[in-house]
Design a protein around this motif. Structure first.
Motif, mmCIF file in Angstrom:
data_model
loop_
_atom_site.group_PDB
_atom_site.id
_atom_site.type_symbol
_atom_site.label_atom_id
_atom_site.label_comp_id
_atom_site.label_asym_id
_atom_site.label_seq_id
_atom_site.Cartn_x
_atom_site.Cartn_y
_atom_site.Cartn_z
ATOM 1 N N TYR A 174 -54.972 -3.169 23.255
ATOM 2 C CA TYR A 174 -53.959 -2.549 24.106
ATOM 3 C C TYR A 174 -54.588 -2.087 25.427
ATOM 4 O O TYR A 174 -54.038 -2.299 26.512
ATOM 5 C CB TYR A 174 -53.361 -1.371 23.347
ATOM 6 C CG TYR A 174 -52.066 -0.838 23.883
ATOM 7 C CD1 TYR A 174 -50.848 -1.358 23.460
ATOM 8 C CD2 TYR A 174 -52.054 0.224 24.784
ATOM 9 C CE1 TYR A 174 -49.650 -0.836 23.930
ATOM 10 C CE2 TYR A 174 -50.863 0.744 25.260
ATOM 11 C CZ TYR A 174 -49.674 0.208 24.828
ATOM 12 O OH TYR A 174 -48.497 0.718 25.296
ATOM 13 N N GLU B 237 -46.445 -9.289 23.872
ATOM 14 C CA GLU B 237 -45.428 -10.127 23.212
ATOM 15 C C GLU B 237 -45.490 -11.562 23.722
ATOM 16 O O GLU B 237 -45.430 -12.522 22.943
ATOM 17 C CB GLU B 237 -44.039 -9.526 23.459
ATOM 18 C CG GLU B 237 -42.922 -10.217 22.699
ATOM 19 C CD GLU B 237 -43.076 -10.136 21.192
ATOM 20 O OE1 GLU B 237 -42.671 -11.091 20.508
ATOM 21 O OE2 GLU B 237 -43.611 -9.119 20.702
ATOM 22 N N ARG C 146 -46.027 1.507 29.341
ATOM 23 C CA ARG C 146 -46.050 0.917 28.008
ATOM 24 C C ARG C 146 -45.228 -0.361 27.936
ATOM 25 O O ARG C 146 -45.643 -1.355 27.324
ATOM 26 C CB ARG C 146 -45.534 1.919 26.973
ATOM 27 C CG ARG C 146 -45.644 1.386 25.544
ATOM 28 C CD ARG C 146 -44.788 2.173 24.553
ATOM 29 N NE ARG C 146 -45.216 3.558 24.447
ATOM 30 C CZ ARG C 146 -44.639 4.438 23.632
ATOM 31 N NH1 ARG C 146 -43.619 4.072 22.879
ATOM 32 N NH2 ARG C 146 -45.073 5.677 23.568
ATOM 33 N N GLU D 168 -46.581 -3.909 26.530
ATOM 34 C CA GLU D 168 -46.012 -4.522 25.326
ATOM 35 C C GLU D 168 -45.380 -5.874 25.626
ATOM 36 O O GLU D 168 -45.439 -6.786 24.800
ATOM 37 C CB GLU D 168 -45.007 -3.554 24.695
ATOM 38 C CG GLU D 168 -45.703 -2.326 24.110
ATOM 39 C CD GLU D 168 -44.751 -1.348 23.466
ATOM 40 O OE1 GLU D 168 -43.516 -1.488 23.677
ATOM 41 O OE2 GLU D 168 -45.227 -0.429 22.774
#
Length: 314
Positions: free
Chosen positions: A282, A311, A303, A307
């Protein structure tokens, strides 16, 4: 609060589009980490000390605009705001000239650190530039020690600067080694790892103090973690548009710490390799998304951006 950082805020004066013009960009590692954490959904505060002048008010407003709570008791009559005048080479590399009002206090005093704030947070994060001088050194060591005594997760970023340490690398290394009994997570670069004795020393430190050490290099190399008697690498992703990585390491660490808390890691449970790997992945994405000329704070990703990238990568 989820996270409290401690350190100095800086204004970068970056060359503008016209010759002789500059753009003001607030920054400094503690502010960047706090804002990166806030953009990842954490409640964040910062102990910092700035002058009661236009620059200081600009920095405080920037924190508040980014959902970070300044925990300083007051603005100071003696302007303590640090300004960095930035030069860019044709290749995009930066050099800095620092300016601070002569005789002004660099940083917080121990008396400025409020125990009730420390008691109410989960993570305390500091950086080593604040360990180099007088009152700053005392306040930083005090904060890390108090956090450790309170059972908080304590994070520290080794960030050697010749200017701050008067070119005394040994003094810097000795000071960093001295605070490790209070630290759970240590962020360090390859060069700074060598400064404290390289990988062999890191293994010894990790074993003696139960510290998880992350060597953060960003780019395609990713980051390496020393933990529980072994080490492992999590590969990174080099963002194609990266020109200037100022703030990228802070984006990495803000994302990394945020992910640890989101995954439920804390001082009482310490870490597992799986949680550390996930948080490093991350953080790698967060660092690679912190891109070029907008200035560090403007470039710190949220965030949702991280993300989405993860993805799409799947």
């Amino acid at each position: 609060m989820d996270i409290i950082t401690i350190g100095e805020m800086v204004i970068d004066f970056i060359p503008g589009t016209e010759e002789g013009s500059y753009i003001r960009n607030p920054g400094g590692a503690p502010a960047n980490v706090a804002i990166a954490a806030a953009r990842n959904g954490l409640s964040a505060g910062i102990f910092c000390k700035v002058g009661d002048d236009d620059f200081g008010r600009f920095l405080i407003q920037t924190l508040e605009d980014n959902q970070v709570t300044p925990l300083s008791p007051e603005l100071c009559r003696e302007a303590v705001t640090t300004m960095a005048f930035v030069s860019l080479s044709p290749g995009g590399e930066r050099s800095f000239t620092f300016a601070r009002k002569p005789g002004a206090d660099m940083f917080l005093r121990v008396s400025d650190i409020r125990d009730e704030y420390l008691a109410g947070c989960k993570v305390i994060h500091g950086g080593s530039c604040s360990l180099s001088k007088g009152e700053a050194r005392a306040a930083t060591i005090h904060t890390l020690k108090r956090g450790h005594e309170m059972g908080k997760m304590v994070s520290f970023d080794v960030n050697y600067r010749n200017l701050m340490w008067d070119d005394d690398r040994q003094a810097a290394a000795d000071t960093v080694m001295g605070i490790l009994p209070y630290v759970d997570l240590l962020k360090i670069s390859e060069e700074e790892a060598d400064m404290i004795g390289g990988r062999e020393s890191i293994h010894r430190v990790m074993k003696q103090n139960q510290v998880a050490v992350v060597i953060e290099t960003l780019g395609a190399e990713g980051a390496e973690c020393f933990f529980a008697g072994s080490s492992f690498v999590v590969k990174g992703r080099r963002a194609s548009a990266i020109v200037d990585t100022t703030g990228a390491g802070d984006a990495f660490w803000g994302g990394f710490l945020s992910r640890l808390l989101i995954k439920g890691a804390d001082r009482t449970g310490i870490f597992t390799r799986e949680i550390l790997e996930d948080a490093m992945r991350y953080g790698n994405v967060s660092g690679s998304l912190c891109i070029q000329s907008k200035g560090a704070i403007a470039s710190l990703p949220a965030r949702a951006e991280i993300e989405l990238y993860l993805e799409e990568d799947r």
